[in-house]
Design a protein around this motif. Sequence first.
Motif, PDB file in Angstrom:
ATOM      1  N   ASP A  47      74.639  86.967  62.194  1.00 28.20           N
ATOM      2  CA  ASP A  47      73.218  86.658  62.044  1.00 28.20           C
ATOM      3  C   ASP A  47      73.066  85.162  61.770  1.00 28.20           C
ATOM      4  O   ASP A  47      73.844  84.577  61.015  1.00 28.20           O
ATOM      5  CB  ASP A  47      72.618  87.476  60.901  1.00 28.20           C
ATOM      6  CG  ASP A  47      71.116  87.339  60.813  1.00 28.20           C
ATOM      7  OD1 ASP A  47      70.479  87.091  61.853  1.00 28.20           O
ATOM      8  OD2 ASP A  47      70.574  87.483  59.709  1.00 28.20           O
ATOM      9  N   ASN A  56      64.831  84.805  64.884  1.00 28.84           N
ATOM     10  CA  ASN A  56      65.437  85.979  65.525  1.00 28.84           C
ATOM     11  C   ASN A  56      66.676  85.600  66.337  1.00 28.84           C
ATOM     12  O   ASN A  56      66.882  86.068  67.450  1.00 28.84           O
ATOM     13  CB  ASN A  56      64.423  86.711  66.403  1.00 28.84           C
ATOM     14  CG  ASN A  56      63.146  87.027  65.675  1.00 28.84           C
ATOM     15  OD1 ASN A  56      63.183  87.442  64.527  1.00 28.84           O
ATOM     16  ND2 ASN A  56      62.020  86.800  66.312  1.00 28.84           N
ATOM     17  N   THR A  73      61.364  89.478  68.877  1.00 29.62           N
ATOM     18  CA  THR A  73      60.968  90.016  67.574  1.00 29.62           C
ATOM     19  C   THR A  73      62.212  90.444  66.808  1.00 29.62           C
ATOM     20  O   THR A  73      63.265  90.669  67.417  1.00 29.62           O
ATOM     21  CB  THR A  73      60.040  91.236  67.718  1.00 29.62           C
ATOM     22  OG1 THR A  73      60.782  92.301  68.302  1.00 29.62           O
ATOM     23  CG2 THR A  73      58.826  90.921  68.581  1.00 29.62           C
ATOM     24  N   PRO A  74      62.124  90.612  65.490  1.00 29.26           N
ATOM     25  CA  PRO A  74      63.286  91.102  64.737  1.00 29.26           C
ATOM     26  C   PRO A  74      63.733  92.481  65.186  1.00 29.26           C
ATOM     27  O   PRO A  74      64.916  92.813  65.124  1.00 29.26           O
ATOM     28  CB  PRO A  74      62.797  91.142  63.290  1.00 29.26           C
ATOM     29  CG  PRO A  74      61.658  90.186  63.246  1.00 29.26           C
ATOM     30  CD  PRO A  74      61.018  90.230  64.610  1.00 29.26           C
ATOM     31  N   GLN A  75      62.828  93.314  65.686  1.00 29.74           N
ATOM     32  CA  GLN A  75      63.184  94.659  66.125  1.00 29.74           C
ATOM     33  C   GLN A  75      63.983  94.639  67.436  1.00 29.74           C
ATOM     34  O   GLN A  75      64.747  95.554  67.697  1.00 29.74           O
ATOM     35  CB  GLN A  75      61.928  95.523  66.320  1.00 29.74           C
ATOM     36  CG  GLN A  75      61.206  95.854  65.043  1.00 29.74           C
ATOM     37  CD  GLN A  75      60.377  94.687  64.508  1.00 29.74           C
ATOM     38  OE1 GLN A  75      59.981  93.789  65.242  1.00 29.74           O
ATOM     39  NE2 GLN A  75      60.123  94.695  63.204  1.00 29.74           N
ATOM     40  N   ASP A  76      63.762  93.643  68.250  1.00 32.90           N
ATOM     41  CA  ASP A  76      64.498  93.558  69.523  1.00 32.90           C
ATOM     42  C   ASP A  76      65.967  93.338  69.259  1.00 32.90           C
ATOM     43  O   ASP A  76      66.827  93.731  69.937  1.00 32.90           O
ATOM     44  CB  ASP A  76      63.961  92.424  70.396  1.00 32.90           C
ATOM     45  CG  ASP A  76      62.593  92.745  70.975  1.00 32.90           C
ATOM     46  OD1 ASP A  76      62.182  93.906  70.974  1.00 32.90           O
ATOM     47  OD2 ASP A  76      61.931  91.783  71.429  1.00 32.90           O
TER      48      ASP A  76
END
Length: 76
Positions: A47, A56, A73-76
Amino acid sequence: FARRGVRFFLLTDLLLYAYRIRGGKNKAHCKLHYKGCIPLGSAWIRDIRDGNGYCNVFQVVAPKKTYTLFADTPQD
């Protein structure tokens, strides 16, 4: 950072990547050109902190190469 034309495909034990190639006169038509794969058994994710205008961001660290990527996005 990864170019926007690169596409990744996560399989059970591999991460495949290919470059997007627009074909012919139809600009909506798109083809993919295979560039390589990363065996997941020998790779790991690092990360990267948000900053310097980027967010991101993460790296896929493989034995021969490190790939720095970003998601929308963070979800991707």
